[in-house]
Scaffold this motif. Sequence first.
Motif, short mmCIF file in Angstrom:
data_model
loop_
_atom_site.label_atom_id
_atom_site.label_comp_id
_atom_site.label_asym_id
_atom_site.label_seq_id
_atom_site.Cartn_x
_atom_site.Cartn_y
_atom_site.Cartn_z
N HIS A 1 1.47 -34.09 -15.40
CA HIS A 1 0.10 -34.34 -15.87
C HIS A 1 -0.42 -35.62 -15.24
CE1 HIS A 1 0.62 -31.91 -19.90
NE2 HIS A 1 0.85 -31.20 -18.81
N LYS A 2 0.44 -36.63 -15.23
CA LYS A 2 0.05 -37.94 -14.68
C LYS A 2 -0.37 -37.79 -13.21
CE LYS A 2 2.41 -41.51 -16.12
NZ LYS A 2 3.56 -42.42 -16.33
N LYS A 3 0.43 -37.03 -12.45
CA LYS A 3 0.13 -36.87 -11.02
C LYS A 3 -1.20 -36.15 -10.80
CE LYS A 3 4.87 -36.66 -9.30
NZ LYS A 3 5.90 -35.76 -8.80
N TRP A 4 -1.47 -35.14 -11.61
CA TRP A 4 -2.71 -34.36 -11.41
C TRP A 4 -3.94 -35.14 -11.90
CZ3 TRP A 4 -3.88 -29.82 -8.88
CH2 TRP A 4 -2.80 -29.21 -8.24
N LEU A 5 -3.76 -35.96 -12.92
CA LEU A 5 -4.87 -36.81 -13.35
C LEU A 5 -5.18 -37.84 -12.26
CD1 LEU A 5 -3.81 -37.27 -17.08
CD2 LEU A 5 -5.87 -36.12 -16.28
N LYS A 6 -4.11 -38.37 -11.64
CA LYS A 6 -4.28 -39.33 -10.55
C LYS A 6 -4.99 -38.66 -9.36
CE LYS A 6 -1.37 -42.25 -7.62
NZ LYS A 6 0.04 -42.53 -7.27
N PHE A 7 -4.60 -37.41 -9.12
CA PHE A 7 -5.21 -36.63 -8.04
C PHE A 7 -6.73 -36.52 -8.25
CE2 PHE A 7 -6.39 -32.15 -6.82
CZ PHE A 7 -6.38 -32.33 -5.46
N CYS B 1 -8.60 -38.57 -9.89
CA CYS B 1 -9.20 -39.90 -9.68
C CYS B 1 -9.33 -40.20 -8.19
CB CYS B 1 -8.37 -40.98 -10.37
SG CYS B 1 -8.40 -40.81 -12.16
N ILE B 2 -8.31 -39.79 -7.41
CA ILE B 2 -8.38 -40.01 -5.96
C ILE B 2 -9.57 -39.24 -5.36
CG2 ILE B 2 -7.17 -39.48 -3.78
CD1 ILE B 2 -4.54 -40.10 -5.34
N LEU B 3 -9.87 -38.08 -5.96
CA LEU B 3 -11.03 -37.31 -5.49
C LEU B 3 -12.35 -37.88 -6.02
CD1 LEU B 3 -9.68 -33.66 -5.98
CD2 LEU B 3 -10.12 -34.80 -3.80
N GLY B 4 -12.25 -38.92 -6.84
CA GLY B 4 -13.44 -39.58 -7.36
C GLY B 4 -13.98 -38.98 -8.64
N ILE B 5 -13.19 -38.17 -9.31
CA ILE B 5 -13.63 -37.52 -10.56
C ILE B 5 -12.83 -38.10 -11.73
CG2 ILE B 5 -14.02 -35.32 -11.74
CD1 ILE B 5 -15.55 -35.59 -9.09
N THR B 6 -13.50 -38.79 -12.61
CA THR B 6 -12.83 -39.40 -13.76
C THR B 6 -12.68 -38.37 -14.87
OG1 THR B 6 -13.92 -41.45 -13.18
CG2 THR B 6 -12.91 -41.35 -15.37
N PRO B 7 -11.48 -38.22 -15.41
CA PRO B 7 -11.30 -37.23 -16.48
C PRO B 7 -11.92 -37.68 -17.80
CG PRO B 7 -9.23 -38.35 -16.01
CD PRO B 7 -10.22 -38.87 -15.02
N PRO B 8 -12.29 -36.72 -18.67
CA PRO B 8 -12.73 -37.09 -20.02
C PRO B 8 -11.61 -37.84 -20.75
CG PRO B 8 -13.11 -34.76 -19.60
CD PRO B 8 -12.28 -35.27 -18.47
N GLN B 9 -11.96 -38.59 -21.79
CA GLN B 9 -10.95 -39.40 -22.48
C GLN B 9 -9.95 -38.56 -23.27
OE1 GLN B 9 -12.98 -42.45 -24.68
NE2 GLN B 9 -13.10 -43.76 -22.86
N VAL B 10 -10.38 -37.37 -23.66
CA VAL B 10 -9.48 -36.51 -24.43
C VAL B 10 -9.35 -35.15 -23.74
CG1 VAL B 10 -9.13 -35.34 -26.66
CG2 VAL B 10 -10.14 -37.64 -26.60
N LEU B 11 -8.11 -34.77 -23.46
CA LEU B 11 -7.86 -33.46 -22.84
C LEU B 11 -6.80 -32.70 -23.65
CD1 LEU B 11 -7.91 -34.34 -19.00
CD2 LEU B 11 -9.61 -33.04 -20.30
N ASN B 12 -6.90 -32.86 -24.93
CA ASN B 12 -5.97 -32.18 -25.83
C ASN B 12 -6.78 -31.35 -26.82
OD1 ASN B 12 -4.22 -31.39 -27.79
ND2 ASN B 12 -3.34 -33.42 -28.17
N PRO B 13 -6.74 -30.02 -26.69
CA PRO B 13 -7.57 -29.16 -27.54
C PRO B 13 -7.34 -29.36 -29.04
CG PRO B 13 -6.61 -27.89 -25.77
CD PRO B 13 -5.95 -29.24 -25.73
N GLU B 14 -6.20 -29.93 -29.41
CA GLU B 14 -5.93 -30.11 -30.85
C GLU B 14 -6.48 -31.43 -31.37
OE1 GLU B 14 -1.83 -29.42 -31.67
OE2 GLU B 14 -1.99 -27.30 -31.14
N HIS B 15 -7.01 -32.23 -30.48
CA HIS B 15 -7.55 -33.53 -30.89
C HIS B 15 -8.98 -33.34 -31.41
CE1 HIS B 15 -8.69 -37.75 -30.70
NE2 HIS B 15 -7.41 -38.06 -30.49
#
Lengths: 240, 259
Positions: free
Chosen positions: B199-205, B207-221
């Motif tokens: 997960h860490k590697k794909w989130l970093k990927f 970011c490298i593409l310039g796309i910041t992920p949302p703060q929550v990516l857990n459907p149960e949250h």
Amino acid sequence: MIAIRIMTDEGENEFSNYFNQLKSDSGYPRPDLSTPPYSEEFCPRVMINETKQFQSKLELAKYLDDFFTQSNLKREDVLGRNGLWTWLAYLWFDQLAPFDNSGNRLIGEMAKYICSSDYRDYYRHFVAGPYMIYSLHGKNNSRIFLYSPVYEHNDFIEQIASRQFLIAHRNLVEAFSILYLDSASGKPKRGAQSRKKPGNIRRFVRIVQQFELTYDLYEMRPEQIIDLLPPEFDAWRRNP
Amino acid sequence: MIQRFNYTGREKIVRKNLSITIKRENDKITSFVLDRLDLQGLNLPPDADTWIEAYYRSELKRFDCGTVTNLKLPLVGELSDMAYTENLKFRILIAERQNRKILAHADRLAPEEPAGKEFILPVDFGGDLGNMIWTVKYEGDDGGPVLFINRKIPNIENIAKHDPMFFVYVYPVVIREILTYMIFVEGVDSVSDPSSEWHKKWLKFSCILGITPPQVLNPEHDNFDKDAASNWIDAVARAFCDKYVSKFNELINQLEKTP
């Protein structure tokens, strides 16, 4: 005697077509796939008995183990060669898919004849599977898996060989064999496959998968593993 | 979301604290080297046994790495007697000497690629996929994705690496599938510090593409926003296509030249 061969992708396609034809026509003629471009000769050249009949998976596996040893071929030289196993299944196809009393072929799923790279299927192959087990665990501890006829899959293979952690651990397989093999008959004890009987083989798998998280089973002797099992396995322990 | 419980109290050895590399001769894997294993901070008894196992399918080979305070590093392990060496995974186990209880472990470890290059998507051309061209299975490091491509397609390795049509048609869909699985099947426990290495590697990927992920990516949250997650997946796939616009242009040129 015939020189062993490796089935090519083209040969595999033809074998697959033949296999599909047999479902509607048991007498469909078998194509000659022991020639190019359907197969190529294995290097080094070694001869095998194409008419050899096997009474059980154990006999088949022992024959192959002896054959490869005499041919100076190691386990690691042959096990990953899917085309070899597919060609051997083609060679002995009549005994791997025999005719029943009504004249119909007893045919299993394709993965039992065409050796798959897929980790979910490879152990089901009727030739590679028995050899893989025998070459890893030896004659005594293979009996529990290889007692059945060459054309029948069984639940002992399905439950253990499908799980990397279980089939790869010699001490675990020996513990399994001690519990469920009737050493007098060389066949599984009655009721081992029953889903209702306490301590059946499915329960063994389930409990050992829990142990796997807690204990370093690789370093434990078979008797130590058996001692860890809960009381539901007592009947199997008491019945040598 | 896949729940992960640890009732056994085993410590987890994280991937960044170890290094496994493979050695090849004549393009065949012959051995591996474990040259780094950092166990600091894990609170392990000094005499606990340490092992590394190489495994795939029915094959398993175990190597003694010494004890926690006396590691035999670098450890070179011979692999040429194993039947399947190309897809080997590694497992590190630390166990109590007396009762054989597992104290710490790391599993499903793939060896590092040469030259320190980090690959987020291993590709396997060995699979029998029937009539499918490709599929993604989650059999990689730490349950991460592996792209399987059908070996029956002639010249497929070359096509997968160089053909613009394959690149444009397949990889964006693969990215979508993996990110969808990561969020909607597994769930990301923490976007800023995920416990899963892949997960860490794909989130970093992303970011490298310039796309910041949302703060929550857990459907149960409670604060999970399904639309924001879907939009993020879409944005990552688009950014990937933009980055490799040369492949897109190459494809257009090819098609224009086709009579």
